[in-house]
Design a protein around this motif. Structure first.
Motif, PDB file in Angstrom:
ATOM      1  N   ARG A 182      38.017  37.429  42.918  1.00  0.00           N
ATOM      2  CA  ARG A 182      36.964  37.548  43.886  1.00  0.00           C
ATOM      3  C   ARG A 182      37.489  37.178  45.228  1.00  0.00           C
ATOM      4  O   ARG A 182      37.103  38.137  46.241  1.00  0.00           O
ATOM      5  N   ALA A 183      38.052  36.033  45.544  1.00  0.00           N
ATOM      6  CA  ALA A 183      38.276  35.791  46.987  1.00  0.00           C
ATOM      7  C   ALA A 183      39.417  36.779  47.353  1.00  0.00           C
ATOM      8  O   ALA A 183      39.445  36.831  48.554  1.00  0.00           O
TER       9      ALA A 183
ATOM     10  N   LYS B 235      39.876  39.948  46.625  1.00  0.00           N
ATOM     11  CA  LYS B 235      39.223  41.093  46.730  1.00  0.00           C
ATOM     12  C   LYS B 235      38.520  41.069  48.125  1.00  0.00           C
ATOM     13  O   LYS B 235      38.466  41.817  49.121  1.00  0.00           O
ATOM     14  N   ASN B 236      37.704  40.060  48.308  1.00  0.00           N
ATOM     15  CA  ASN B 236      37.046  39.822  49.739  1.00  0.00           C
ATOM     16  C   ASN B 236      37.878  39.947  50.700  1.00  0.00           C
ATOM     17  O   ASN B 236      37.454  40.213  51.930  1.00  0.00           O
ATOM     18  N   MET B 237      39.067  39.331  50.592  1.00  0.00           N
ATOM     19  CA  MET B 237      40.268  39.507  51.879  1.00  0.00           C
ATOM     20  C   MET B 237      40.867  40.542  51.864  1.00  0.00           C
ATOM     21  O   MET B 237      41.726  40.600  52.748  1.00  0.00           O
ATOM     22  N   GLY B 238      41.066  41.494  50.924  1.00  0.00           N
ATOM     23  CA  GLY B 238      41.770  42.682  50.863  1.00  0.00           C
ATOM     24  C   GLY B 238      42.936  42.507  50.053  1.00  0.00           C
ATOM     25  O   GLY B 238      43.634  43.467  50.484  1.00  0.00           O
TER      26      GLY B 238
END
Lengths: 244, 244
Positions: free
Chosen positions: A24-25, A27-30
């Motif tokens: 998740r971390a 994907k949140n940051m790309g």
């Protein structure tokens, strides 16, 4: 910098929930490329739950038996490390580290390694790295959760990409022009007259009242819409008391 | 900046595990003051488990029924926010925000508000803030886990404190002096002679061999201990083939 050239490599992760938190971390940051070196339990429902809407990152994760397999094609390898290892190694904080990666990840493969929850990376794993990364912490409690550490590092990469897209100042996305000096002077005149009209201000003994009001509105920096509202209030006030 | 003047305020947190994750993230970065506005379930074993060694932060948490109670004595209030609210508000990224707080938290009370996992802060809560904070994210997936968001913000505060304690360059903590030009020239002479001795290098047709070796050792920047090791190898090699 191309984030698709950067992989996050988790070595011997013990807690499956952390793998989900990492996904998740990322994907949140790309970031999207996750490598799992001999995870203790994977796949696992706890990983899926913590990943929330980053299931695609988990689905695309590459599981390997050795670290070598996970980083064989990488031109630049960064290892997260506590400080004070026996043999010093080039060591940077996450910000400086992201700046180094920035120039490399345009067209080269970069890996960032994160070790076991309890013991981090082994010395021989750290010695496979070009650079070591250390996240500054309080001396009272220096052991970050694994997913938190990944979050901080990925955030620093994102910040480099976002440099142009995030407002650099508080005013950047304001929706109305800020007032000019001339508009403000007309407002102060109007305000002062109204205060006299309502007999709040005695023109023969004005004290520091207007100075204080000027200081107030200077600090807040009015936009034109706000100025129109204030002047509308003054005008209506004057009308009500028969001065206009 | 005094981190003891900064409180983290969680509004209506739904998942108790997140409260524990927040406590750990705070303590890792040196923050201790946690306020919980009407948490759905607290205390809770999941919070305790996720807090790991930050149980003291949980134990000291102040639970309030309203946001007003949690921030009544604060001189500066920051609210985390998604972008694009209807009425623009001063908005900064976590780094710029930490720089603003830096000057204020010497002697004033600062609160940083984090909203509900699913809906963030309400408009009226955001309007109690002096400043809004937005964490840059990927457009694909912009919803950070609550504890992750707290981690990023506390990390930025820590980075300001740590500016002097983390090495600014890769060399800062090296344990041996780097070699001088003169030492390197003596090494290259020794290397070249040894390569001739072992008949790897033909002095009548040297090609670019030494140039390439010079480029290699220039890039790596040897320290004196490493240089001694390399020269020891050359000397021993020469001895073995009867050239020394």
């Amino acid at each position: 910098m191309n984030l698709d050239n950067i992989r996050i490599v988790l070595v011997n992760t013990n807690t499956p929930g952390n793998i989900g938190g990492v996904a998740r971390a990322m994907k949140n940051m790309g970031l999207h490329r996750l490598y799992l070196v001999e995870p203790r339990q994977y796949p696992h429902e706890e990983a899926t739950w913590r990943a929330a809407s980053a299931g695609d990152v988990l689905d695309g994760a590459v599981v390997t038996e050795t670290l070598d397999e996970a980083i064989a094609d990488c031109q630049f390898v960064v290892g997260t490390s506590a400080r004070g290892r026996r043999i010093p190694w080039p060591l940077l904080d996450p910000r400086k580290c992201a700046e180094r990666i920035d120039g490399i990840a345009d067209d080269q493969q970069v890996a960032i390694l994160f070790g076991r929850e309890d013991r981090g990376l082994k010395n021989e794993e750290l010695q496979a790295c070009n650079l070591h990364l250390n996240i500054p912490t309080s001396e009272d409690y220096s052991s970050l959760n694994l997913a938190m550490a990944v979050q901080v590092v990925c955030y620093e990469l994102r910040m480099l990409l976002a440099a142009d897209s995030v407002p650099a100042t508080e005013d950047a996305e304001w929706d109305a022009p800020f007032t000019t000096r001339e508009q403000m002077e007309l407002f102060y005149e109007h305000l002062e007259q109204t205060l006299i009209d309502v007999e709040f201000l005695n023109p023969t003994a004005p004290r520091q009242l207007m100075a204080r009001l000027r200081r107030l509105y200077s600090r807040v920096r009015l936009d034109e819409m706000e100025l129109n509202i204030l002047r509308g209030i003054l005008t209506e006030t004057q009308k009500r008391i028969g001065k206009r």
